[in-house]
Design an enzyme around this catalytic site. Structure first.
Site, PDB file in Angstrom:
ATOM      1  N   LEU A  92      56.444  18.156  48.466  1.00 26.44           N
ATOM      2  CA  LEU A  92      57.273  19.278  48.014  1.00 26.44           C
ATOM      3  C   LEU A  92      56.945  19.685  46.572  1.00 26.44           C
ATOM      4  O   LEU A  92      57.568  20.580  46.021  1.00 26.44           O
ATOM      5  CB  LEU A  92      58.756  18.909  48.137  1.00 26.44           C
ATOM      6  CG  LEU A  92      59.253  18.803  49.593  1.00 26.44           C
ATOM      7  CD1 LEU A  92      60.672  18.261  49.637  1.00 26.44           C
ATOM      8  CD2 LEU A  92      59.187  20.149  50.302  1.00 26.44           C
ATOM      9  N   LYS A  96      47.336   6.502  43.024  1.00 27.71           N
ATOM     10  CA  LYS A  96      47.852   6.333  41.655  1.00 27.71           C
ATOM     11  C   LYS A  96      47.085   5.279  40.863  1.00 27.71           C
ATOM     12  O   LYS A  96      47.073   5.302  39.635  1.00 27.71           O
ATOM     13  CB  LYS A  96      49.345   5.995  41.682  1.00 27.71           C
ATOM     14  CG  LYS A  96      50.201   7.170  42.154  1.00 27.71           C
ATOM     15  CD  LYS A  96      51.681   6.862  42.095  1.00 27.71           C
ATOM     16  CE  LYS A  96      52.467   8.013  42.701  1.00 27.71           C
ATOM     17  NZ  LYS A  96      53.916   7.872  42.552  1.00 27.71           N
ATOM     18  N   ASN A 148      50.476   9.170  37.717  1.00 32.10           N
ATOM     19  CA  ASN A 148      50.923  10.217  38.644  1.00 32.10           C
ATOM     20  C   ASN A 148      50.735  11.616  38.058  1.00 32.10           C
ATOM     21  O   ASN A 148      50.999  12.611  38.730  1.00 32.10           O
ATOM     22  CB  ASN A 148      52.387  10.009  39.048  1.00 32.10           C
ATOM     23  CG  ASN A 148      53.347  10.463  37.976  1.00 32.10           C
ATOM     24  OD1 ASN A 148      53.119  10.212  36.799  1.00 32.10           O
ATOM     25  ND2 ASN A 148      54.399  11.141  38.369  1.00 32.10           N
ATOM     26  N   ALA A 189      55.968  -4.347  47.228  1.00 32.37           N
ATOM     27  CA  ALA A 189      55.067  -4.643  46.112  1.00 32.37           C
ATOM     28  C   ALA A 189      53.957  -3.596  46.038  1.00 32.37           C
ATOM     29  O   ALA A 189      52.854  -3.873  45.587  1.00 32.37           O
ATOM     30  CB  ALA A 189      54.485  -6.043  46.273  1.00 32.37           C
ATOM     31  N   THR A 202      54.227  -9.496  52.251  1.00 28.61           N
ATOM     32  CA  THR A 202      53.028 -10.236  51.864  1.00 28.61           C
ATOM     33  C   THR A 202      53.290 -10.846  50.486  1.00 28.61           C
ATOM     34  O   THR A 202      53.228 -10.154  49.460  1.00 28.61           O
ATOM     35  CB  THR A 202      51.804  -9.290  51.826  1.00 28.61           C
ATOM     36  OG1 THR A 202      51.768  -8.558  53.054  1.00 28.61           O
ATOM     37  CG2 THR A 202      50.504 -10.037  51.630  1.00 28.61           C
TER      38      THR A 202
HETATM   39  P1  ATR Z   1      51.624   2.203  48.010  1.00 31.07           P
HETATM   40  O1  ATR Z   1      50.717   3.290  48.418  1.00 31.07           O
HETATM   41  O2  ATR Z   1      52.956   2.600  47.525  1.00 31.07           O
HETATM   42  O3  ATR Z   1      50.953   1.213  47.141  1.00 31.07           O
HETATM   43  P2  ATR Z   1      51.593   0.205  49.903  1.00 31.07           P
HETATM   44  O4  ATR Z   1      50.762  -0.567  48.976  1.00 31.07           O
HETATM   45  O5  ATR Z   1      51.116   0.441  51.277  1.00 31.07           O
HETATM   46  O6  ATR Z   1      51.940   1.576  49.368  1.00 31.07           O
HETATM   47  O7  ATR Z   1      53.024  -0.481  49.903  1.00 31.07           O
HETATM   48  C1  ATR Z   1      53.914  -0.314  50.911  1.00 31.07           C
HETATM   49  C2  ATR Z   1      54.952  -1.406  50.807  1.00 31.07           C
HETATM   50  O8  ATR Z   1      55.730  -1.394  52.011  1.00 31.07           O
HETATM   51  C3  ATR Z   1      54.345  -2.793  50.712  1.00 31.07           C
HETATM   52  O9  ATR Z   1      55.169  -3.589  49.897  1.00 31.07           O
HETATM   53  C4  ATR Z   1      54.374  -3.258  52.161  1.00 31.07           C
HETATM   54  O10 ATR Z   1      54.394  -4.642  52.364  1.00 31.07           O
HETATM   55  P3  ATR Z   1      53.014  -5.461  52.491  1.00 31.07           P
HETATM   56  O11 ATR Z   1      52.521  -5.661  51.100  1.00 31.07           O
HETATM   57  O12 ATR Z   1      53.406  -6.731  53.160  1.00 31.07           O
HETATM   58  O13 ATR Z   1      52.086  -4.623  53.341  1.00 31.07           O
HETATM   59  C5  ATR Z   1      55.677  -2.665  52.603  1.00 31.07           C
HETATM   60  N1  ATR Z   1      55.741  -2.566  54.057  1.00 31.07           N
HETATM   61  C6  ATR Z   1      55.070  -1.695  54.848  1.00 31.07           C
HETATM   62  N2  ATR Z   1      55.386  -1.901  56.140  1.00 31.07           N
HETATM   63  C7  ATR Z   1      56.287  -2.941  56.161  1.00 31.07           C
HETATM   64  C8  ATR Z   1      56.991  -3.632  57.187  1.00 31.07           C
HETATM   65  N3  ATR Z   1      56.871  -3.273  58.485  1.00 31.07           N
HETATM   66  N4  ATR Z   1      57.831  -4.633  56.838  1.00 31.07           N
HETATM   67  C9  ATR Z   1      57.972  -4.981  55.548  1.00 31.07           C
HETATM   68  N5  ATR Z   1      57.334  -4.369  54.523  1.00 31.07           N
HETATM   69  C10 ATR Z   1      56.507  -3.357  54.816  1.00 31.07           C
END
Ligand code: ATR
Length: 259
Positions: free
Chosen positions: A15, A63, A84, A124, A149
């Site tokens: 947006l 980012k 950003n 994270a 994780t």
């Molecule tokens: P970004 O682009 O913001 O960095 P990312 O690194 O993909 O996005 O982060 C997404 C967050 O959502 C991560 O903390 C991820 O957990 P993992 O590090 O274990 O992948 C979390 N996430 C995504 N799907 C999830 C799920 N089904 N259950 C719990 N956490 C999830």
């Protein structure tokens, strides 16, 4: 006419163009703002070649990627290792971070006082460093982080002095912030049990749709905050950085995001 854009992948639902073009118009700035879908490999080339662009917003998942191509970083971009907002100035590509301001200001609006408060961060990913820095600026006493994780949470904990908790365990907190991507799809559930928690603050970085995390928390008598004001404030700050004008956030602007 000056050119501005937002890069990301996916980018279709951003947006930012709607918001920035509205403000450009309102403030009679001769500029145009569009969105641009990129792949990871193309980011560097794009930044180096497009010198007739005046500014870029960067969203998920670039980012951190853009850090490699900025010739300078502001202090906030450097401590968060997250950019950003990019400013093109002469030959320079300056990386800035307005997410920190966005998150901080959204809580300041609500007179949030961090002293003696524990914040509990879920996730994270890329946004977490900005949230942590903003929470520190707000004077929060303790920050606990939990991520599916665990080693990603541990890495952030080491960098920013956080406490790690196992995924699935609910710790004591005053404010919990969902920084995961769970909830972007309607009805998606984190699978965490907050049923015994009430009178706390539940904050979701996601602003559309209203997440199950917030709907459930509200039902239990908690205060809820979605990511709308954070989004608006980060955009307001980017606009100010680029144009030297602080655009107004009012009902009409907020409604732009609801349409
Ligand atoms: P970004 O682009 O913001 O960095 P990312 O690194 O993909 O996005 O982060 C997404 C967050 O959502 C991560 O903390 C991820 O957990 P993992 O590090 O274990 O992948 C979390 N996430 C995504 N799907 C999830 C799920 N089904 N259950 C719990 N956490 C999830």
């Amino acid at each position: 006419m000056k050119k501005y854009l937002v890069i990301g992948n996916p980018i279709e639902h951003s947006l930012s163009p709607k918001l920035h073009n509205y403000w450009l118009n309102k403030n009679q700035v001769d500029g145009n703002y569009v969105k641009k879908l990129l792949t990871e490999e193309k980011v560097g080339e794009f930044l180096k070649l497009n010198q007739n662009i005046s500014g870029i917003n960067v969203t998920v998942p670039f980012k951190k990627t853009v850090l490699n191509y900025c010739t300078e970083l502001t202090e906030l971009a450097s401590i968060s290792q997250s950019v950003n907002t990019i400013i093109f100035s002469n030959e320079k590509i300056i990386g800035d971070n307005t997410d920190i301001y966005g998150f901080e200001q959204s809580l300041k609006d609500l007179n949030f006082d961090g002293s003696n408060k524990t914040a509990y961060i879920l996730g994270a990913g890329g946004v977490v460093s900005s949230v942590v820095i903003a929470l520190n600026k707000l004077g929060v006493k303790k920050i606990v982080i939990s991520n599916r994780t665990k080693n990603k949470a541990e890495a952030l904990a080491k960098e920013y002095n956080l406490v790690v908790s196992d995924w699935g365990k609910i710790v004591d907190f005053d404010i919990v912030i969902n920084c995961t991507s769970i909830g972007l799809e309607q009805g998606e559930s984190l699978g965490l049990n907050f049923s015994k928690v009430k009178d706390k603050i539940f904050y979701d970085i996601i602003y559309k749709p209203k997440t199950k995390f917030l709907i459930d928390a509200e039902g239990l008598g908690n205060k809820i905050i979605d990511g709308k004001m954070m989004f608006l404030y980060q955009a307001q700050k980017s606009f100010e950085v680029w144009h030297g004008i602080k655009p107004e956030i009012n009902k009409e602007v907020i409604n732009l995001l609801n349409d």
